[in-house]
Design a protein around this motif. Structure first.
Motif, PDB file in Angstrom:
ATOM      1  N   LYS A 102       0.802  -1.155  -0.021  1.00 28.40           N
ATOM      2  CA  LYS A 102      -0.112   0.035   0.023  1.00 28.40           C
ATOM      3  C   LYS A 102       1.024   1.262   0.120  1.00 28.40           C
ATOM      4  N   LYS A 114       2.633  -3.816  11.304  1.00 29.90           N
ATOM      5  CA  LYS A 114       1.344  -3.943  11.965  1.00 29.90           C
ATOM      6  C   LYS A 114       1.648  -4.321  13.154  1.00 29.90           C
ATOM      7  N   ASP A 154      -6.273   1.298  14.203  1.00 29.10           N
ATOM      8  CA  ASP A 154      -6.734   0.245  13.388  1.00 29.10           C
ATOM      9  C   ASP A 154      -7.880  -0.306  14.289  1.00 29.10           C
ATOM     10  N   GLN A 225     -20.641  -2.143   5.144  1.00 29.53           N
ATOM     11  CA  GLN A 225     -20.384  -3.308   6.380  1.00 29.53           C
ATOM     12  C   GLN A 225     -19.421  -2.491   7.404  1.00 29.53           C
ATOM     13  N   GLY A 228     -17.636   1.852  12.169  1.00 28.65           N
ATOM     14  CA  GLY A 228     -16.489   2.528  13.088  1.00 28.65           C
ATOM     15  C   GLY A 228     -15.900   3.611  12.266  1.00 28.65           C
ATOM     16  N   SER A 249     -23.976  -1.798   9.022  1.00 27.93           N
ATOM     17  CA  SER A 249     -24.115  -2.829  10.188  1.00 27.93           C
ATOM     18  C   SER A 249     -22.898  -2.508  10.827  1.00 27.93           C
ATOM     19  N   ALA A 302     -15.271  -3.484   7.530  1.00 30.39           N
ATOM     20  CA  ALA A 302     -15.397  -4.335   8.759  1.00 30.39           C
ATOM     21  C   ALA A 302     -13.840  -5.002   8.824  1.00 30.39           C
ATOM     22  N   THR A 303     -13.921  -6.220   8.648  1.00 34.64           N
ATOM     23  CA  THR A 303     -12.908  -6.919   8.654  1.00 34.64           C
ATOM     24  C   THR A 303     -12.558  -8.137   7.629  1.00 34.64           C
ATOM     25  N   ALA A 324     -12.090  -2.205   4.233  1.00 35.65           N
ATOM     26  CA  ALA A 324     -11.435  -2.926   4.945  1.00 35.65           C
ATOM     27  C   ALA A 324     -10.136  -3.672   4.523  1.00 35.65           C
ATOM     28  N   ASN A 325      -9.359  -4.117   5.275  1.00 37.44           N
ATOM     29  CA  ASN A 325      -8.145  -4.925   4.636  1.00 37.44           C
ATOM     30  C   ASN A 325      -8.659  -6.296   4.534  1.00 37.44           C
ATOM     31  N   ASN A 350      -8.602   1.687   0.881  1.00 40.30           N
ATOM     32  CA  ASN A 350      -8.061   2.399   2.156  1.00 40.30           C
ATOM     33  C   ASN A 350      -6.813   2.896   2.694  1.00 40.30           C
TER      34      ASN A 350
HETATM   35  P1  NAD Z   1     -13.284   0.676  14.005  1.00 40.67           P
HETATM   36  O1  NAD Z   1     -12.822  -0.229  15.336  1.00 40.67           O
HETATM   37  O2  NAD Z   1     -13.279   1.851  14.084  1.00 40.67           O
HETATM   38  O3  NAD Z   1     -14.819   0.094  13.523  1.00 40.67           O
HETATM   39  C1  NAD Z   1     -14.735  -1.314  13.228  1.00 40.67           C
HETATM   40  C2  NAD Z   1     -16.273  -1.654  12.839  1.00 40.67           C
HETATM   41  O4  NAD Z   1     -16.610  -2.914  12.389  1.00 40.67           O
HETATM   42  C3  NAD Z   1     -17.176  -1.590  14.174  1.00 40.67           C
HETATM   43  O5  NAD Z   1     -18.519  -0.946  13.736  1.00 40.67           O
HETATM   44  C4  NAD Z   1     -17.284  -3.065  14.349  1.00 40.67           C
HETATM   45  O6  NAD Z   1     -18.763  -2.983  15.273  1.00 40.67           O
HETATM   46  C5  NAD Z   1     -17.470  -3.562  13.125  1.00 40.67           C
HETATM   47  N1  NAD Z   1     -17.410  -4.963  12.836  1.00 40.67           N
HETATM   48  C6  NAD Z   1     -16.588  -5.555  13.316  1.00 40.67           C
HETATM   49  N2  NAD Z   1     -16.321  -6.946  13.215  1.00 40.67           N
HETATM   50  C7  NAD Z   1     -17.586  -7.109  12.285  1.00 40.67           C
HETATM   51  C8  NAD Z   1     -18.216  -8.181  11.407  1.00 40.67           C
HETATM   52  N3  NAD Z   1     -17.898  -9.279  11.493  1.00 40.67           N
HETATM   53  N4  NAD Z   1     -19.175  -7.703  10.576  1.00 40.67           N
HETATM   54  C9  NAD Z   1     -19.693  -6.479  10.912  1.00 40.67           C
HETATM   55  N5  NAD Z   1     -19.376  -5.498  11.479  1.00 40.67           N
HETATM   56  C10 NAD Z   1     -18.063  -5.643  12.046  1.00 40.67           C
HETATM   57  O7  NAD Z   1     -12.067   0.038  12.973  1.00 40.67           O
HETATM   58  P2  NAD Z   1     -11.878   1.041  11.822  1.00 40.67           P
HETATM   59  O8  NAD Z   1     -10.538   1.740  12.064  1.00 40.67           O
HETATM   60  O9  NAD Z   1     -12.813   1.506  11.055  1.00 40.67           O
HETATM   61  O10 NAD Z   1     -11.087  -0.207  10.674  1.00 40.67           O
HETATM   62  C11 NAD Z   1     -12.250  -1.054   9.717  1.00 40.67           C
HETATM   63  C12 NAD Z   1     -11.494  -1.755   8.917  1.00 40.67           C
HETATM   64  O11 NAD Z   1     -10.582  -0.673   7.877  1.00 40.67           O
HETATM   65  C13 NAD Z   1     -10.352  -2.656   9.307  1.00 40.67           C
HETATM   66  O12 NAD Z   1     -10.340  -3.832   8.515  1.00 40.67           O
HETATM   67  C14 NAD Z   1      -9.010  -1.800   9.194  1.00 40.67           C
HETATM   68  O13 NAD Z   1      -7.930  -2.658   8.984  1.00 40.67           O
HETATM   69  C15 NAD Z   1      -9.148  -1.073   8.032  1.00 40.67           C
HETATM   70  N6  NAD Z   1      -8.578  -0.071   8.076  1.00 40.67           N
HETATM   71  C16 NAD Z   1      -8.585   1.012   8.808  1.00 40.67           C
HETATM   72  C17 NAD Z   1      -7.851   2.259   8.651  1.00 40.67           C
HETATM   73  C18 NAD Z   1      -8.008   3.495   9.671  1.00 40.67           C
HETATM   74  O14 NAD Z   1      -7.671   4.432   9.348  1.00 40.67           O
HETATM   75  N7  NAD Z   1      -8.608   3.237  10.650  1.00 40.67           N
HETATM   76  C19 NAD Z   1      -7.004   2.515   7.536  1.00 40.67           C
HETATM   77  C20 NAD Z   1      -6.898   1.559   6.704  1.00 40.67           C
HETATM   78  C21 NAD Z   1      -7.662   0.285   6.718  1.00 40.67           C
END
Ligand code: NAD
Length: 424
Positions: A102, A114, A154, A225, A228, A249, A302-303, A324-325, A350
């Protein structure tokens, strides 16, 4: 070639297997020197730490934490810290590998790293999470630093977590070091726009795609989906631009309304402690059902491992924009390609997060801060530039957008490795 064996994730879905398989396919298409291709399959270093903390009830509980540097040829390691029960050495290594590609794809002078702790923050108090963060930081302190490795938020970590990491590191060295983490609050050296950057960068690409496909945003529907940091901002941006966000969700389930959900009110509902699935006036749906709702834009935020060969045939979207990743398996990718879905792959989709993290690190290093207009302009410029490069290579080589994005990132790292040579 032997497969690097670091165990499986708890759900039996191996993110590392997927990541290595992607690398192998891209290396083959690039005709990469096998000596370089093989080195890239393994992380440079991986640290496993025990994080003992005193819980509120007096017990001492030991958690396991990780920090992995996959490749630091292009610069200091960069990558988030995840607190989740799924965190393992193999998950962390896969995520570090994706960070390497990335950063290179975005032309950001960082390597891939990570980290994470295997824990369930939903069952922990704020004091326990702070203790966990400070002890974890102390345990990985030999790996991090503004010129070595710069963590960021993350899943289930946020700007408060980053402030605790910055404070713990600063206390150990004896002076304030804002540049040791990104995604921290603005008042302690964070950047304007960092919190929203991943969702906004993703939406930059969604709107560029709509433009390309000559689709009117006001006639589009979206499903998001994960609600967060990434998902809620992406949903809000789409809603502000008049896209009808029909379903959203979180980990507990989803809310669906065919006429569209008022995303601002949904954010307030969640901020006040409500679950998405309990949003008044909407129909509750499971995460599984949510992914199969017909829509124009599906945005998994999400995940990993959410779209697989089992549910891919039932997915009914025109554009899959991955916040998500690793949300889509390679097998699902092929099924979606056959259906003609336009995919914005994770390493590109992302990348707004790491791009604005880079801006934050530059601002901390220079002790000179930019205004939000400048940040979002530069973010959009870098996102669109990478998007054009991916589309051009995809067309030229007849490969998927995902493969094109990986090929660009991997080839840049491989070229830098060739120039630097093998030490000693
Ligand atoms: P976060 O903790 O802020 O939010 C995660 C959200 O996903 C929450 O609403 C949680 O309830 C929900 N969730 C978790 N498991 C779930 C499932 N099985 N089904 C549906 N919803 C589910 O996390 P985030 O920072 O928003 O990260 C989300 C994704 O984005 C991850 O894969 C992360 O690696 C990726 N990401 C985040 C960033 C960042 O800047 N925060 C950057 C690049 C990639």
């Amino acid at each position: 070639m032997p497969f690097p064996s670091w165990g499986e994730t708890r759900e039996g879905h191996s993110m590392l297997k997927e990541a290595v398989e992607q690398l192998d396919r891209a290396s083959h298409l690039l005709g990469l020197d096998p000596n370089v291709a093989d080195r890239l399959r393994y992380p440079k270093r991986a640290l496993v730490v025990t994080v003992p903390i005193r819980m509120d009830d007096g017990r001492v509980v030991s958690y396991t934490g990780y920090r992995v540097h996959h490749n630091v040829t292009l610069g200091p390691g960069k990558g988030g810290i995840r607190y989740s029960p799924t965190v393992s050495l193999e998950e962390t290594t896969a995520l570090a590998m994706w960070m390497t590609w990335k950063c290179a794809l975005m032309n950001i002078p960082f390597g891939g790293a990570k980290g994470g702790v295997c824990c369930d923050t939903h069952k922990m108090s704020r004091r326990e999470i702070q203790a966990l963060t400070r002890r974890y930081t102390s345990e990985i302190v030999m790996l991090i630093g503004p010129e070595r490795d710069i963590p960021a938020p993350d899943m289930y970590t946020n700007e408060q977590t980053m402030a605790w990491i910055m404070d713990t590191y600063s206390m150990q060295v004896g002076y304030s070091v804002p540049g040791v983490v990104t995604g921290k609050p603005v008042v302690v050296g964070g950047s304007l726009g960092r919190r929203e950057a991943t969702g906004i960068g993703l939406c930059n690409l969604i709107f560029a795609t709509l433009d390309r496909l000559k689709l009117d945003p006001q006639k589009m529907t979206a499903v998001v989906q994960g609600f967060g940091n990434v998902g809620s901002v992406a949903a809000l941006e789409l809603w502000r631009d008049k896209v009808k966000v029909v379903a959203v969700s979180d980990v507990y389930g989803g809310a669906y309304h065919p006429a569209g959900l008022p995303v601002d009110a949904l954010i307030r509902h969640v901020d006040e402690g409500g679950k998405v699935s309990e949003f008044p006036g909407a129909t509750a749906v499971s995460n599984r059902e949510l992914l199969e709702i017909p829509c124009d834009i599906l945005t998994p935020c999400a995940t990993a491992g959410q779209i697989t060969k089992e549910n891919a045939p039932k997915i009914q979207c025109r554009i899959l924009a991955e916040g998500a990743n690793g949300p889509t398996t390679l097998e699902a990718d092929a099924i979606l390609a056959d259906k003609g879905v336009f995919i914005i792959p994770d390493v590109l989709g992302n990348a707004g997060g790491v791009t604005t993290s880079y801006f934050e690190w530059v601002q901390d290093t220079q002790k000179f801060f930019w205004d939000i207009g400048e940040i979002n302009r530069q973010l959009e410029r870098i996102m669109l530039q990478a998007f054009q490069e991916v589309l051009a290579l995809s067309k030229e080589r007849g490969v998927s957008h995902r493969m094109a994005a990986l090929m660009i990132g991997i080839s840049r790292v491989a070229e830098a490795m060739r120039f630097r040579g093998l030490y000693p």
